[in-house]
Design a protein around this motif. Structure first.
Motif: not given
Length: 234
Positions: A36, A28, A14
């Motif tokens: 995400s 994300g 991420a």
């Protein structure tokens, strides 16, 4: 035993990680569900779900949770709140020694970093756009891109990265007109050779259950299912 969550987070990271009560909330920046989603990192209470929802809203992300095996209580709670199941996923893995027992034909697959423009074009054809390319670029563990050739043309692209003794392959795409040519299998074996050269023991990947052709490819290589998860989204 493969640390599937650790390998996933390290090899497909991420943009940022946030804590909200018992939740790990991934930022994300458009890179897809895997980077995400929120996941439980500590014991939770039903009232804590709002903390994850608020954190995701602050990031401009829809409410999204990743549910692993053993999280049936959370799964049921989210279902009761109107969250639907999205993209059930299975994880496959195999020892690299098993995959490298068959050599990759010469002039078939090349390890290249950074990716060439033709690889970006191949990924784009498969719906893997700039946001997912950004995920690859921010990976800090050892990684590379694979370019596959068949019938005298570039036809496949993939990304592979290492975490501990496990490598994980991501974003494998072969152009539709070149599928069923054996290139996907060559690229999987090339990923295993790359991983083996770096001391890895296993090669792994994750794929949606509905992607039957990909699941058939991985099974044909002797890869075994080693885990599963799904998402819940409002």
């Amino acid at each position: 035993m493969i640390d599937l969550p650790g390998v996933m987070d390290a090899t497909w990271p991420a943009a940022a990680l946030h804590r909200a009560g018992p939740w790990l909330v991934r930022e994300g920046q458009g890179g897809g569900k895997r980077v995400s989603a929120a996941s439980a990192e500590a014991p939770w209470q039903p009232a804590d779900i709002a903390l994850a929802e608020e954190a995701q809203a602050a990031l401009g992300q829809p409410p999204l949770f990743l549910l692993r095996e053993g999280e049936e209580a959370l799964d049921a709670e989210l279902g009761a709140r109107g969250y639907r199941v999205v993209d059930p996923v299975v994880a496959y893995a195999a020892p690299v020694a098993q995959l490298t027992a068959v050599p990759v034909p010469p002039i078939r697959v090349f390890s290249i970093w950074p990716p060439l423009a033709i690889q970006t074009d191949i990924w784009a054809e498969g719906g893997i756009g700039p946001e997912r390319l950004a995920v690859m670029a921010r990976t800090t563990s050892d990684h590379t891109a694979l370019l596959g050739r068949i019938n005298d043309r570039a036809a496949g692209s993939a990304f592979v990265a290492l975490h501990g003794d496990t490598a994980m392959l991501h974003a494998l795409h072969v152009l539709p007109e070149q599928q069923r040519s054996g290139l996907g299998a060559h690229m999987m074996r090339a990923a295993a050779f790359w991983a083996q050269d770096r001391g890895a023991i296993n090669l792994s990947l994750v794929v949606t259950r509905e992607n039957a052709p990909a699941c058939a490819l991985y099974a044909s290589l002797g890869m075994q299912i080693v885990g599963q998860y799904h998402y819940r989204m409002k």
